[in-house]
Design a protein around this motif. Structure first.
Motif, PDB file in Angstrom:
ATOM      1  N   PRO A   1       4.137  22.064 109.778  1.00  0.00           N
ATOM      2  CA  PRO A   1       5.379  22.197 110.021  1.00  0.00           C
ATOM      3  C   PRO A   1       6.296  22.304 108.804  1.00  0.00           C
ATOM      4  O   PRO A   1       7.517  22.411 109.105  1.00  0.00           O
ATOM      5  N   LEU A   2       6.225  22.282 107.719  1.00  0.00           N
ATOM      6  CA  LEU A   2       6.865  21.985 106.621  1.00  0.00           C
ATOM      7  C   LEU A   2       7.647  23.394 106.196  1.00  0.00           C
ATOM      8  O   LEU A   2       8.773  23.500 106.239  1.00  0.00           O
ATOM      9  N   GLN A   3       6.944  24.538 106.019  1.00  0.00           N
ATOM     10  CA  GLN A   3       7.156  25.757 105.745  1.00  0.00           C
ATOM     11  C   GLN A   3       8.004  26.708 106.804  1.00  0.00           C
ATOM     12  O   GLN A   3       8.711  27.592 106.501  1.00  0.00           O
ATOM     13  N   MET A   4       7.693  26.111 108.013  1.00  0.00           N
ATOM     14  CA  MET A   4       8.109  27.004 109.227  1.00  0.00           C
ATOM     15  C   MET A   4       8.735  26.081 110.307  1.00  0.00           C
ATOM     16  O   MET A   4       7.620  25.377 110.683  1.00  0.00           O
ATOM     17  N   ALA A   5       9.711  26.084 110.894  1.00  0.00           N
ATOM     18  CA  ALA A   5      10.183  25.261 112.141  1.00  0.00           C
ATOM     19  C   ALA A   5      10.188  26.210 113.170  1.00  0.00           C
ATOM     20  O   ALA A   5      10.470  27.503 113.257  1.00  0.00           O
ATOM     21  N   LEU A   6       9.864  25.619 114.152  1.00  0.00           N
ATOM     22  CA  LEU A   6      10.090  26.410 115.691  1.00  0.00           C
ATOM     23  C   LEU A   6      11.214  25.637 116.346  1.00  0.00           C
ATOM     24  O   LEU A   6      11.107  24.428 116.634  1.00  0.00           O
ATOM     25  N   ILE A   7      12.266  26.457 116.928  1.00  0.00           N
ATOM     26  CA  ILE A   7      13.520  25.991 117.464  1.00  0.00           C
ATOM     27  C   ILE A   7      13.574  26.515 118.802  1.00  0.00           C
ATOM     28  O   ILE A   7      13.448  27.658 118.827  1.00  0.00           O
ATOM     29  N   GLU A   8      13.923  25.789 119.742  1.00  0.00           N
ATOM     30  CA  GLU A   8      13.605  26.254 121.151  1.00  0.00           C
ATOM     31  C   GLU A   8      15.195  26.243 121.641  1.00  0.00           C
ATOM     32  O   GLU A   8      15.859  25.063 121.653  1.00  0.00           O
ATOM     33  N   GLN A   9      15.629  27.126 122.071  1.00  0.00           N
ATOM     34  CA  GLN A   9      16.854  27.567 122.640  1.00  0.00           C
ATOM     35  C   GLN A   9      17.230  26.975 124.075  1.00  0.00           C
ATOM     36  O   GLN A   9      16.212  26.732 124.828  1.00  0.00           O
ATOM     37  N   SER A  10      18.386  26.884 124.742  1.00  0.00           N
ATOM     38  CA  SER A  10      18.701  26.446 125.911  1.00  0.00           C
ATOM     39  C   SER A  10      18.164  27.383 127.099  1.00  0.00           C
ATOM     40  O   SER A  10      17.733  27.013 128.052  1.00  0.00           O
ATOM     41  N   ASP A  11      17.746  28.743 126.734  1.00  0.00           N
ATOM     42  CA  ASP A  11      17.310  29.577 127.585  1.00  0.00           C
ATOM     43  C   ASP A  11      15.727  29.542 127.599  1.00  0.00           C
ATOM     44  O   ASP A  11      15.224  30.429 128.280  1.00  0.00           O
ATOM     45  N   GLY A  12      15.184  28.875 126.610  1.00  0.00           N
ATOM     46  CA  GLY A  12      13.846  28.795 126.730  1.00  0.00           C
ATOM     47  C   GLY A  12      13.116  29.530 125.584  1.00  0.00           C
ATOM     48  O   GLY A  12      12.052  29.537 125.238  1.00  0.00           O
ATOM     49  N   THR A  13      14.075  30.486 124.911  1.00  0.00           N
ATOM     50  CA  THR A  13      13.837  31.308 123.794  1.00  0.00           C
ATOM     51  C   THR A  13      13.125  30.304 122.728  1.00  0.00           C
ATOM     52  O   THR A  13      13.674  29.385 122.234  1.00  0.00           O
ATOM     53  N   ILE A  14      11.976  30.500 121.882  1.00  0.00           N
ATOM     54  CA  ILE A  14      11.780  29.950 120.837  1.00  0.00           C
ATOM     55  C   ILE A  14      11.591  30.766 119.690  1.00  0.00           C
ATOM     56  O   ILE A  14      11.116  31.831 119.718  1.00  0.00           O
ATOM     57  N   HIS A  15      12.118  30.302 118.643  1.00  0.00           N
ATOM     58  CA  HIS A  15      12.492  31.338 117.244  1.00  0.00           C
ATOM     59  C   HIS A  15      11.770  30.461 116.072  1.00  0.00           C
ATOM     60  O   HIS A  15      12.038  29.398 116.142  1.00  0.00           O
ATOM     61  N   THR A  16      11.403  31.266 115.074  1.00  0.00           N
ATOM     62  CA  THR A  16      10.919  30.711 113.979  1.00  0.00           C
ATOM     63  C   THR A  16      12.310  30.295 113.022  1.00  0.00           C
ATOM     64  O   THR A  16      13.294  30.971 113.200  1.00  0.00           O
ATOM     65  N   ASN A  17      12.088  29.339 111.998  1.00  0.00           N
ATOM     66  CA  ASN A  17      12.935  29.238 111.030  1.00  0.00           C
ATOM     67  C   ASN A  17      12.077  28.960 109.667  1.00  0.00           C
ATOM     68  O   ASN A  17      11.475  27.910 109.752  1.00  0.00           O
ATOM     69  N   GLY A  18      12.440  29.915 108.916  1.00  0.00           N
ATOM     70  CA  GLY A  18      11.631  29.933 107.503  1.00  0.00           C
ATOM     71  C   GLY A  18      10.637  30.920 106.991  1.00  0.00           C
ATOM     72  O   GLY A  18      10.127  30.923 105.980  1.00  0.00           O
ATOM     73  N   LEU A  19      10.171  31.755 108.280  1.00  0.00           N
ATOM     74  CA  LEU A  19       9.322  32.793 107.965  1.00  0.00           C
ATOM     75  C   LEU A  19       9.873  34.029 107.275  1.00  0.00           C
ATOM     76  O   LEU A  19       9.220  34.694 106.400  1.00  0.00           O
ATOM     77  N   ARG A  20      11.086  33.783 107.306  1.00  0.00           N
ATOM     78  CA  ARG A  20      11.898  34.818 106.256  1.00  0.00           C
ATOM     79  C   ARG A  20      11.643  34.725 104.876  1.00  0.00           C
ATOM     80  O   ARG A  20      11.685  35.915 103.989  1.00  0.00           O
ATOM     81  N   TYR A  21      11.386  33.343 104.551  1.00  0.00           N
ATOM     82  CA  TYR A  21      10.977  33.291 102.990  1.00  0.00           C
ATOM     83  C   TYR A  21       9.787  34.454 102.738  1.00  0.00           C
ATOM     84  O   TYR A  21       9.563  34.819 101.558  1.00  0.00           O
TER      85      TYR A  21
END
Length: 250
Positions: free
Chosen positions: A155-175
């Motif tokens: 989980p270091l280089q990419m985080a997974l974030i869950e929104q209130s509507d159930g959507t899950i998005h990546t954070n860090g893949l952009r690198y």
């Protein structure tokens, strides 16, 4: 501080620390040496890892204080912000920077961080693109168990974030590919099932490159397809799971 720096190694370094005090390492698989032209620099030098050059930068505790305070959501943030830890930043040298997303360069970057961290008794690792910090001992475990064909260390280089509507998005893949992906709830998939698929698709995109047009790709299980649809600027990719077999919903 160079905005291109992504990885920081935090440690309790003495005030008279010089980067040139770092030794090289040689074992059965790796040869790491200081660049001959960089011996006398206190805060910047280059190291050559199996023929690839990486730039190292030293920052004292005052330099890093503002950076430490930015990560309030991480469990290690309090330890960072209340400490007087210095840091060493590492990034690919300019002539290989365009290939930072490659599996080889990224793996060498992480392995170099392991060597440096062990030598300076590191406490924490920070990966800025994903805004993730972790204890150095955990970092050693994560990189030890990273799959040989996985271009991203999770989980270091990419985080997974869950929104209130159930959507899950990546954070860090952009690198790695200049875009992030998001999964919206579908077919009754539980959040953990979506997370597994998000990791699977992220690793594929990181390895194959940016998605510029709508396409289907193989999902996590045989017979499962995922539709990938980039937005107008190709900064986000919406992922929709196509599953005909209900046994895939796990």
């Amino acid at each position: 501080m160079d905005s291109k720096l992504s990885l920081f190694i935090w440690a309790q370094l003495p005030p008279d620390f010089y980067l040139s005090q770092l030794e090289g390492w040689t074992d059965a698989e790796s040869r790491i040496a200081r660049s001959p032209s960089q011996f006398d620099h206190r805060d910047h030098m280059e190291m050559i890892f199996n023929g690839l050059t990486f730039s190292l930068f030293h920052f004292d505790a005052e330099d890093m204080a503002q950076t430490a305070a930015q990560y309030a959501t991480n469990p290690y943030e309090q330890n960072l912000s209340r400490s007087s830890l210095s840091a060493i930043g590492i990034m690919p040298a300019d002539h290989i920077a365009s290939g930072k997303h490659s599996e080889t360069i990224n793996n060498y970057l992480l392995q170099l961080a392991r060597y440096v961290g062990l030598e300076i008794d590191a406490k924490f690792i920070l990966w800025q693109p994903s805004q993730q910090t972790m204890a150095f001992s955990q970092f050693l475990g994560v990189t030890n168990h990273q799959g040989q064909n996985d271009p991203i260390s999770i989980p270091l280089q990419m985080a997974l974030i869950e929104q209130s509507d159930g959507t899950i998005h990546t954070n860090g893949l952009r690198y790695f590919c200049e875009q992030e992906i998001r999964f919206k709830p579908s077919f009754g998939f539980a959040p953990e099932a979506l997370r597994k698929r998000a990791v699977h698709i992220a690793q594929k995109i990181a390895a194959s490159g940016k998605i510029s047009e709508r396409k289907k790709t193989d999902g996590l299980f045989e017979g499962e397809l995922v539709m990938l649809t980039p937005d107008n600027k190709s900064q986000w990719v919406d992922a929709a799971i196509v599953a005909d077999d209900p046994r895939q919903l796990h």
